[in-house]
Design a protein around this motif. Structure first.
Motif, PDB file in Angstrom:
ATOM      1  N   ILE A 204       0.811  -1.215   0.000  1.00 54.22           N
ATOM      2  CA  ILE A 204       0.000   0.000   0.000  1.00 54.22           C
ATOM      3  C   ILE A 204       0.844   1.265   0.000  1.00 54.22           C
ATOM      4  O   ILE A 204       0.580   2.202  -0.737  1.00 54.22           O
ATOM      5  CB  ILE A 204      -0.919   0.018   1.248  1.00 54.22           C
ATOM      6  N   TRP A 205       1.889   1.300   0.783  1.00 58.28           N
ATOM      7  CA  TRP A 205       2.511   2.586   1.074  1.00 58.28           C
ATOM      8  C   TRP A 205       3.713   2.898   0.200  1.00 58.28           C
ATOM      9  O   TRP A 205       4.524   3.731   0.535  1.00 58.28           O
ATOM     10  CB  TRP A 205       2.916   2.631   2.551  1.00 58.28           C
ATOM     11  N   THR A 206       3.852   2.223  -0.920  1.00 61.33           N
ATOM     12  CA  THR A 206       4.967   2.517  -1.805  1.00 61.33           C
ATOM     13  C   THR A 206       4.468   2.731  -3.221  1.00 61.33           C
ATOM     14  O   THR A 206       3.274   2.741  -3.487  1.00 61.33           O
ATOM     15  CB  THR A 206       5.991   1.378  -1.782  1.00 61.33           C
ATOM     16  N   ILE A 207       5.407   2.909  -4.135  1.00 55.83           N
ATOM     17  CA  ILE A 207       5.046   3.200  -5.517  1.00 55.83           C
ATOM     18  C   ILE A 207       4.142   2.127  -6.101  1.00 55.83           C
ATOM     19  O   ILE A 207       3.176   2.413  -6.783  1.00 55.83           O
ATOM     20  CB  ILE A 207       6.325   3.291  -6.376  1.00 55.83           C
ATOM     21  N   TRP A 208       4.498   0.882  -5.828  1.00 55.74           N
ATOM     22  CA  TRP A 208       3.801  -0.206  -6.509  1.00 55.74           C
ATOM     23  C   TRP A 208       3.269  -1.217  -5.525  1.00 55.74           C
ATOM     24  O   TRP A 208       3.948  -1.620  -4.602  1.00 55.74           O
ATOM     25  CB  TRP A 208       4.757  -0.908  -7.470  1.00 55.74           C
ATOM     26  N   PRO A 209       2.021  -1.664  -5.702  1.00 53.90           N
ATOM     27  CA  PRO A 209       1.562  -2.794  -4.895  1.00 53.90           C
ATOM     28  C   PRO A 209       2.282  -4.057  -5.334  1.00 53.90           C
ATOM     29  O   PRO A 209       2.737  -4.163  -6.464  1.00 53.90           O
ATOM     30  CB  PRO A 209       0.066  -2.881  -5.222  1.00 53.90           C
ATOM     31  N   VAL A 377      -6.097   5.528  -5.424  1.00 56.48           N
ATOM     32  CA  VAL A 377      -5.597   4.223  -5.848  1.00 56.48           C
ATOM     33  C   VAL A 377      -4.295   3.882  -5.125  1.00 56.48           C
ATOM     34  O   VAL A 377      -4.069   2.735  -4.742  1.00 56.48           O
ATOM     35  CB  VAL A 377      -5.400   4.196  -7.374  1.00 56.48           C
ATOM     36  N   SER A 378      -3.441   4.873  -4.917  1.00 58.68           N
ATOM     37  CA  SER A 378      -2.135   4.624  -4.310  1.00 58.68           C
ATOM     38  C   SER A 378      -2.204   4.506  -2.793  1.00 58.68           C
ATOM     39  O   SER A 378      -1.442   3.756  -2.185  1.00 58.68           O
ATOM     40  CB  SER A 378      -1.162   5.740  -4.693  1.00 58.68           C
ATOM     41  N   PHE A 379      -3.118   5.244  -2.157  1.00 59.16           N
ATOM     42  CA  PHE A 379      -3.206   5.252  -0.694  1.00 59.16           C
ATOM     43  C   PHE A 379      -4.651   5.070  -0.247  1.00 59.16           C
ATOM     44  O   PHE A 379      -5.215   5.935   0.414  1.00 59.16           O
ATOM     45  CB  PHE A 379      -2.659   6.568  -0.135  1.00 59.16           C
ATOM     46  N   PRO A 380      -5.275   3.942  -0.579  1.00 61.31           N
ATOM     47  CA  PRO A 380      -6.710   3.795  -0.314  1.00 61.31           C
ATOM     48  C   PRO A 380      -7.072   3.855   1.160  1.00 61.31           C
ATOM     49  O   PRO A 380      -8.103   4.425   1.524  1.00 61.31           O
ATOM     50  CB  PRO A 380      -7.048   2.434  -0.928  1.00 61.31           C
ATOM     51  N   TYR A 381      -6.246   3.278   2.030  1.00 60.66           N
ATOM     52  CA  TYR A 381      -6.591   3.265   3.450  1.00 60.66           C
ATOM     53  C   TYR A 381      -6.431   4.635   4.093  1.00 60.66           C
ATOM     54  O   TYR A 381      -7.171   5.003   5.002  1.00 60.66           O
ATOM     55  CB  TYR A 381      -5.715   2.252   4.199  1.00 60.66           C
ATOM     56  N   TRP A 382      -5.449   5.397   3.625  1.00 60.19           N
ATOM     57  CA  TRP A 382      -5.185   6.696   4.224  1.00 60.19           C
ATOM     58  C   TRP A 382      -6.110   7.772   3.666  1.00 60.19           C
ATOM     59  O   TRP A 382      -6.679   8.573   4.395  1.00 60.19           O
ATOM     60  CB  TRP A 382      -3.719   7.086   3.978  1.00 60.19           C
ATOM     61  N   LEU A 387     -10.995  11.764   0.590  1.00 62.49           N
ATOM     62  CA  LEU A 387     -11.127  12.092  -0.830  1.00 62.49           C
ATOM     63  C   LEU A 387     -12.326  11.437  -1.501  1.00 62.49           C
ATOM     64  O   LEU A 387     -12.593  11.706  -2.668  1.00 62.49           O
ATOM     65  CB  LEU A 387      -9.854  11.677  -1.581  1.00 62.49           C
ATOM     66  N   PHE A 388     -13.033  10.595  -0.761  1.00 59.82           N
ATOM     67  CA  PHE A 388     -14.127   9.870  -1.392  1.00 59.82           C
ATOM     68  C   PHE A 388     -15.176  10.822  -1.968  1.00 59.82           C
ATOM     69  O   PHE A 388     -15.523  10.739  -3.145  1.00 59.82           O
ATOM     70  CB  PHE A 388     -14.773   8.933  -0.375  1.00 59.82           C
ATOM     71  N   HIS A 389     -15.673  11.749  -1.155  1.00 56.86           N
ATOM     72  CA  HIS A 389     -16.719  12.651  -1.650  1.00 56.86           C
ATOM     73  C   HIS A 389     -16.197  13.645  -2.685  1.00 56.86           C
ATOM     74  O   HIS A 389     -16.862  13.877  -3.697  1.00 56.86           O
ATOM     75  CB  HIS A 389     -17.398  13.369  -0.477  1.00 56.86           C
ATOM     76  N   PRO A 390     -15.015  14.243  -2.490  1.00 56.98           N
ATOM     77  CA  PRO A 390     -14.483  15.090  -3.566  1.00 56.98           C
ATOM     78  C   PRO A 390     -14.299  14.337  -4.881  1.00 56.98           C
ATOM     79  O   PRO A 390     -14.509  14.904  -5.952  1.00 56.98           O
ATOM     80  CB  PRO A 390     -13.132  15.562  -3.009  1.00 56.98           C
ATOM     81  N   PHE A 391     -13.932  13.065  -4.788  1.00 56.56           N
ATOM     82  CA  PHE A 391     -13.756  12.246  -5.983  1.00 56.56           C
ATOM     83  C   PHE A 391     -15.069  12.124  -6.751  1.00 56.56           C
ATOM     84  O   PHE A 391     -15.135  12.385  -7.954  1.00 56.56           O
ATOM     85  CB  PHE A 391     -13.229  10.865  -5.572  1.00 56.56           C
ATOM     86  N   PHE A 392     -16.141  11.729  -6.063  1.00 60.25           N
ATOM     87  CA  PHE A 392     -17.426  11.572  -6.731  1.00 60.25           C
ATOM     88  C   PHE A 392     -17.980  12.916  -7.189  1.00 60.25           C
ATOM     89  O   PHE A 392     -18.590  13.019  -8.255  1.00 60.25           O
ATOM     90  CB  PHE A 392     -18.425  10.869  -5.816  1.00 60.25           C
ATOM     91  N   GLU A 393     -17.757  13.961  -6.407  1.00 60.77           N
ATOM     92  CA  GLU A 393     -18.254  15.274  -6.819  1.00 60.77           C
ATOM     93  C   GLU A 393     -17.556  15.741  -8.093  1.00 60.77           C
ATOM     94  O   GLU A 393     -18.188  16.300  -8.994  1.00 60.77           O
ATOM     95  CB  GLU A 393     -18.039  16.298  -5.702  1.00 60.77           C
TER      96      GLU A 393
END
Length: 482
Positions: A204-209, A377-382, A387-393
């Motif tokens: 999760i916390w680096t460039i690539w999963p 996508v890069s930091f889903p847990y954090w 960012l969920f609502h700004p993303f959909f808006e």
């Protein structure tokens, strides 16, 4: 040769235990002796000490006819039990960082500290740790003065930032990955691009999963592979947790990729993308004058080549932090700074190529959706909650206060339609896990078990589960087959 004491640790006890372990692990006298030998110094004195999320940094003053100060960086010492793969990844991370700094320094005017010496092996050749010795750049971190600067001063800085970005944009490779020197190079060039998984190990916390060990020649392929890894991670991990909502969001993220990335921007290759182009990694001098001057760009760890659309995002110090409230005082200033950045980028890009249009400028101006997507996508847990609502808006015009927000409609449609089988599977797994917890207890059935780990645990304790129970039925189902 005079020496100084090892770094004091009494004022750092409230920081990570990695710090104290590192201080004790490193042979600081031997490390200083390497710099002393390079500069033929007569004595040395340790200066100040800094530490961040991953590294300990110390300043070393070398005394001779002309005094010199260098910077020594060592990664935090890891706890015992770290496997060989982790050590190899750490070694390659430093190799790539050194190669990237050398390449940028020799192919551009971007101010980069000079690597004086380094050793990427796990013990640093007897030092007790990998290490890097670099030249010290003059200046103060931009983060310490940016908020106090006048608009005119910030414009001077942003003009230099634009120049640095355009230089990095001109340094292009034929694929997406990490920069190395020597390993895999050709007779024509010692530089090569290797998979990003070679320099990152965390999911999760680096460039690539974890899960993909290849380079890419397409922005679509790169991000779709990344998003697919997230989908598979959600499916695989945290057996029996409520995760259908996260799973649906991960599917949405992947579906948006073709509309976000302009592959025509990559016809000349993929630019070098600094992994943390933030104000703490930009040194600046002449702060108290009308013409402040950028003197160095620091911390090239994790830098890679990237799709141009990913590259063309505003520097983080003029982007609103996801945790800020809507009425945060710095939001209007960031809006002004972004407008200034846009104007300066258009002017500079037009000067470089008067007949080429403004592709990079236009990509920056349209970068907000890409920023939201890549953070999620890069930091889903954090980042998910912020960012969920700004993303959909941004993408669908949904307001958080809507009675029937589109995000809920989308979720409901997906779990009752295309993803119904997966949603039913997750629901069943919560029931299965509940029975396992009742019988084995939460000490054994921990929250972070993967599906395969839960299966192994269940088979080890099969005699404890009731015949025809939920665990037994699950073990006989198609979902337990990996």
């Amino acid at each position: 040769m005079a020496t100084s004491a090892s770094p004091a640790s009494s004022d750092h006890d409230h920081y990570s235990p990695h710090l104290e372990r590192t201080i004790q692990a490193v042979n600081w006298t031997a490390l200083a002796a390497i710099a002393v030998d390079i500069y033929q110094a007569s004595t040395f004195t340790w200066g100040s000490q800094l530490h961040g999320a991953s590294n300990l940094v110390r300043f070393l003053k070398l005394h001779s006819n002309e005094d010199v100060e260098v910077v020594i960086r060592v990664p935090y010492a890891q706890e015992e039990g770290i496997d060989e793969k982790e050590m190899e990844l750490s070694r390659l991370a430093m190799e790539s960082e050194v190669a990237t700094m050398e390449y940028v320094s020799s192919h551009s005017r971007v101010p980069v500290p000079r690597v004086i010496a380094y050793n990427s092996s796990s013990d640093g050749g007897g030092i007790g740790s990998p290490y890097m010795i670099v030249s010290k750049a003059v200046g103060t971190p931009l983060c310490s003065v940016w908020n106090e600067m006048q608009d005119e001063q910030r414009e001077v800085v942003l003009r230099q930032v634009v120049d640095i970005i355009l230089q990095l944009s001109s340094l292009r490779f034929d694929r997406i990955g990490a920069i190395f020197k020597g390993e895999g190079g050709t007779d024509h060039s010692p530089w090569t691009i290797l998979p990003l998984t070679k320099i990152s190990s965390s999911e999760i916390w680096t460039i690539w999963p974890a899960g993909v060990d290849k380079t890419f020649t397409s922005a679509f392929d790169y991000w779709i592979a990344y998003a697919t890894c997230n989908i598979e991670r959600i499916d695989r991990n945290n057996f029996g947790s409520v995760k259908d909502y996260d799973y649906v969001c991960a599917w949405l993220h992947r579906s948006l990729i073709p509309s976000l990335y302009n592959t025509s921007l990559d016809t000349k290759g993929f630019p070098i993308n600094h992994s943390d182009f933030h104000s703490q990694n930009i040194l600046i001098d002449d702060v108290d004058t009308p013409s402040p001057r950028i003197t160095a760009i620091l911390d090239w760890e994790g830098t890679s080549t990237a799709p141009t659309t990913s590259f063309a995002q505003y520097p983080l110090f003029i982007v609103d932090h996801p945790f800020w409230d809507d009425d945060h005082l710095l939001k209007p200033r960031n809006m002004r700074d972004q407008a200034t950045f846009n104007r300066l980028m258009r002017e500079a890009e037009c000067r470089l190529d008067p007949d080429g249009g403004l592709p990079l400028s236009q990509a920056f101006e349209a970068s907000h959706g890409v920023y939201l997507f890549e953070q999620l996508v890069s930091f889903p847990y954090w980042m998910g909650g912020q960012l969920f609502h700004p993303f959909f808006e941004h993408f669908f015009g949904e307001k958080e206060t809507d009675k029937e927000p589109f995000s809920w409609t989308y979720y409901s449609t997906m779990i009752s339609g295309p993803l119904k089988d997966k949603a039913d599977q997750f629901k069943n797994e919560t029931i299965v896990r509940r029975e396992a917890v009742e019988i084995l207890g939460e000490d054994l059935v921990v929250f972070k078990l993967t599906r395969s780990q839960f299966k192994a645990l269940s088979l080890q304790n099969l005699d404890k589960f009731p015949s025809g129970g939920e665990v037994e039925k699950w073990l006989d189902s198609k979902y337990a087959i990996e």
